[in-house]
Motif scaffolding. Structure first.
Motif, PDB file in Angstrom:
ATOM      1  N   PHE A 123      40.956  28.938   2.625  1.00 48.16           N
ATOM      2  CA  PHE A 123      42.236  29.306   3.121  1.00 48.16           C
ATOM      3  C   PHE A 123      43.181  28.267   2.916  1.00 48.16           C
ATOM      4  O   PHE A 123      42.820  27.284   2.421  1.00 48.16           O
ATOM      5  N   PRO A 182      51.169  23.165   4.886  1.00 48.29           N
ATOM      6  CA  PRO A 182      51.475  21.554   3.895  1.00 48.29           C
ATOM      7  C   PRO A 182      50.678  21.763   2.810  1.00 48.29           C
ATOM      8  O   PRO A 182      51.115  20.919   1.932  1.00 48.29           O
ATOM      9  N   GLU A 183      49.808  22.386   2.429  1.00 44.55           N
ATOM     10  CA  GLU A 183      48.931  22.678   1.232  1.00 44.55           C
ATOM     11  C   GLU A 183      49.560  23.346   0.180  1.00 44.55           C
ATOM     12  O   GLU A 183      49.326  23.445  -0.809  1.00 44.55           O
ATOM     13  N   GLY A 216      44.200  17.282  14.390  1.00 41.74           N
ATOM     14  CA  GLY A 216      43.643  18.381  13.172  1.00 41.74           C
ATOM     15  C   GLY A 216      44.519  18.155  12.034  1.00 41.74           C
ATOM     16  O   GLY A 216      45.010  19.190  11.066  1.00 41.74           O
ATOM     17  N   ALA A 227      41.793  26.312  15.876  1.00 42.34           N
ATOM     18  CA  ALA A 227      40.671  26.028  15.558  1.00 42.34           C
ATOM     19  C   ALA A 227      39.653  25.508  16.650  1.00 42.34           C
ATOM     20  O   ALA A 227      38.565  25.225  16.678  1.00 42.34           O
ATOM     21  N   LEU A 228      40.404  25.592  17.770  1.00 41.50           N
ATOM     22  CA  LEU A 228      39.751  25.178  19.163  1.00 41.50           C
ATOM     23  C   LEU A 228      39.059  26.334  19.690  1.00 41.50           C
ATOM     24  O   LEU A 228      39.444  27.427  19.714  1.00 41.50           O
ATOM     25  N   GLU A 261      40.737  24.422  25.921  1.00 37.72           N
ATOM     26  CA  GLU A 261      40.945  23.191  25.309  1.00 37.72           C
ATOM     27  C   GLU A 261      42.280  22.942  24.587  1.00 37.72           C
ATOM     28  O   GLU A 261      43.000  21.866  24.669  1.00 37.72           O
ATOM     29  N   GLU A 300      49.064  13.228  14.821  1.00 36.88           N
ATOM     30  CA  GLU A 300      48.747  14.555  14.184  1.00 36.88           C
ATOM     31  C   GLU A 300      47.364  14.883  14.683  1.00 36.88           C
ATOM     32  O   GLU A 300      46.329  14.311  14.158  1.00 36.88           O
ATOM     33  N   LEU A 309      36.259  15.004   7.070  1.00 32.88           N
ATOM     34  CA  LEU A 309      37.696  15.068   6.895  1.00 32.88           C
ATOM     35  C   LEU A 309      38.409  13.438   7.259  1.00 32.88           C
ATOM     36  O   LEU A 309      39.349  13.161   6.590  1.00 32.88           O
ATOM     37  N   GLU A 311      48.135  24.313  12.712  1.00 35.30           N
ATOM     38  CA  GLU A 311      47.051  25.041  12.812  1.00 35.30           C
ATOM     39  C   GLU A 311      45.724  24.023  13.270  1.00 35.30           C
ATOM     40  O   GLU A 311      44.704  24.274  12.587  1.00 35.30           O
TER      41      GLU A 311
HETATM   42  N1  SAH Z   1      46.763  20.661   9.937  1.00 31.76           N
HETATM   43  C1  SAH Z   1      46.000  20.868   8.647  1.00 31.76           C
HETATM   44  C2  SAH Z   1      44.540  21.288   8.943  1.00 31.76           C
HETATM   45  C3  SAH Z   1      44.259  22.458   9.784  1.00 31.76           C
HETATM   46  S1  SAH Z   1      42.723  22.977   9.977  1.00 31.76           S
HETATM   47  C4  SAH Z   1      46.892  21.801   7.759  1.00 31.76           C
HETATM   48  O1  SAH Z   1      47.819  22.320   8.284  1.00 31.76           O
HETATM   49  O2  SAH Z   1      46.299  21.760   6.615  1.00 31.76           O
HETATM   50  C5  SAH Z   1      42.232  22.443  11.622  1.00 31.76           C
HETATM   51  C6  SAH Z   1      41.860  20.954  11.650  1.00 31.76           C
HETATM   52  O3  SAH Z   1      41.643  20.590  13.027  1.00 31.76           O
HETATM   53  C7  SAH Z   1      40.993  20.212  10.738  1.00 31.76           C
HETATM   54  O4  SAH Z   1      41.042  19.085  10.079  1.00 31.76           O
HETATM   55  C8  SAH Z   1      39.483  20.364  11.618  1.00 31.76           C
HETATM   56  O5  SAH Z   1      38.529  19.284  11.174  1.00 31.76           O
HETATM   57  C9  SAH Z   1      40.362  19.735  13.050  1.00 31.76           C
HETATM   58  N2  SAH Z   1      39.575  19.948  14.035  1.00 31.76           N
HETATM   59  C10 SAH Z   1      39.111  21.282  14.464  1.00 31.76           C
HETATM   60  N3  SAH Z   1      38.438  20.971  15.833  1.00 31.76           N
HETATM   61  C11 SAH Z   1      38.927  19.777  16.153  1.00 31.76           C
HETATM   62  C12 SAH Z   1      38.981  19.057  17.725  1.00 31.76           C
HETATM   63  N4  SAH Z   1      38.222  19.629  18.798  1.00 31.76           N
HETATM   64  N5  SAH Z   1      39.439  17.910  17.636  1.00 31.76           N
HETATM   65  C13 SAH Z   1      40.032  17.316  16.521  1.00 31.76           C
HETATM   66  N6  SAH Z   1      40.127  17.960  15.325  1.00 31.76           N
HETATM   67  C14 SAH Z   1      39.687  19.293  15.045  1.00 31.76           C
END
Ligand code: SAH
Length: 347
Positions: free
Chosen positions: A48, A52-53, A85, A155-156, A206, A83, A120, A151
């Motif tokens: 995906f 920012p990418e 994640g 991911a949580l 979370e 920041e 990462l 984002e």
């Molecule tokens: N913010 C970035 C990446 C989003 S992807 C962007 O916009 O491109 C989600 C990120 O959250 C990844 O770096 C993943 O490794 C991290 N992540 C997922 N679960 C996490 C958790 N429980 N604690 C900390 N980081 C987490």
């Protein structure tokens, strides 16, 4: 079956069906086979692409919004620029470049990246060499906090509940007759919500806890947080999904090989921020927020300066058919302080 599917099936045979948070945590973060633990999923070659990418313009505008909030609160020093994640570290790198425009801000910033994936963390350390890594937002120091999350909440891990004839049941990952992973229902739980048979609701404990912790720091020490993610307000229904090679698939099909996410429900996050004593904003579409911050003028300037990608990035980030409406933003700031640029108070 993937190595993680076999591992998960073994665990289910030993201890019974598992709640979704446990399933998601194993799939995403397992140290050997977890999705984020083993790869860099971002960008064209990955599964995906995130804002920012797509283009530096997103991170620059986020950085400038935080810089304005920092100046509005009297340029506190030192402060944490955080920041959770951070993915590849691109967003933080772009923000750090942008905040150089605010006199003294870079010097006062202590950069903190909250990241669960060891892989990462290495990628981020190359992009943002002066950052400290933390395990959780709970570990942030007791000083003013300026925080950007893109984002991260999606991911949580989430929990899901389904209304049966006799009440709400938690949805659990179990095994089918042929031994493959399959969704099933646990015993009745007292959820205290209304619903009709078949209804599915989601919770992200979370995410709520993370926002509560961030907001209480901001209420106590000053600062601002901007949370951008895809989702809605008072969400409803099953939004649990897997993405592999830019295509959706069954989230139980390939544990560890696909990204697992759920739509973010911003309403309980905002409620947690208010409850922690901070001011919170109304939700705003990503596209509208970026427009208010001047993305159009910035994209035009970049185009004139020879940036061939700026116009396409403007379209992808703001158009309602692209990311403009699906993604929403909320902000958190101390009660009585000026609003974060582009946001209006919720109440
Ligand atoms: N913010 C970035 C990446 C989003 S992807 C962007 O916009 O491109 C989600 C990120 O959250 C990844 O770096 C993943 O490794 C991290 N992540 C997922 N679960 C996490 C958790 N429980 N604690 C900390 N980081 C987490």
């Amino acid at each position: 079956m993937t190595p993680l599917a076999e591992q998960i099936a073994m665990r289910i045979r030993a201890t019974g069906p598992m709640p979704l948070p446990e399933y998601m945590r194993i799939c995403l973060l397992d140290g050997r086979h977890g999705y984020y633990a083993t790869r860099d999923p971002f960008g064209r070659a990955g599964d995906f692409t995130t804002a920012p990418e797509i283009h530096q313009i997103f991170g620059e505008l986020c950085g400038l919004a935080l810089a304005q909030a920092w100046m509005d609160q009297g340029s506190p020093a030192p402060f944490t620029l955080a920041e959770p994640g951070p993915g590849r570290g691109t967003l933080m790198a772009d923000m750090l470049r942008a905040i150089r425009l605010a006199p003294g801000m870079s010097e006062a910033a202590q950069v903190a990246l909250i990241e669960a994936s060891a892989h990462l963390r290495k990628v981020q350390a190359q992009r943002v060499p002066k950052a400290t890594h933390l395990d959780s937002v709970e570990d942030l120091p007791a000083i003013p906090l300026f925080l950007m999350a893109n984002e991260f909440i999606d991911a949580l891990p989430i929990r899901q509940y389904q209304m049966g004839a006799d009440g709400w049941h938690e949805r659990l990952v179990g095994l089918s007759d042929v031994g493959t992973l399959a969704m099933g229902l646990g015993p009745v739980v007292p959820l205290g919500r209304k619903g009709r048979p078949g209804d599915i609701v989601e919770e992200c404990p979370e995410g709520v806890a993370a926002i509560r912790s961030i907001a209480s720091r901001i209420a106590a020490h000053g600062g601002a947080a901007i949370i951008v993610d895809y989702g809605g307000w008072n969400g409803y229904g099953d939004s649990f999904q897997a993405l592999r090679d830019h295509a959706p698939e069954d989230p139980l099909a390939n544990p560890g090989l696909a990204d697992l996410t759920a739509h973010v429900d911003f309403a309980p996050l905002a409620a947690a921020a208010l409850d922690a004593g901070a001011q919170v904003s109304r939700p705003i579409h990503q596209g509208d927020w970026l427009q208010l911050l001047g993305i159009e003028a910035r994209a035009n300037a970049l185009t004139r300066a020879g940036d061939a990608g700026a116009a396409a990035a403007l379209h992808r980030l703001t158009d309602p058919q692209e990311m403009g409406h699906l993604f929403k933003a909320i902000a958190i700031w101390p009660k009585g302080a000026p609003a974060v640029p582009g946001f209006t108070p919720l109440e």
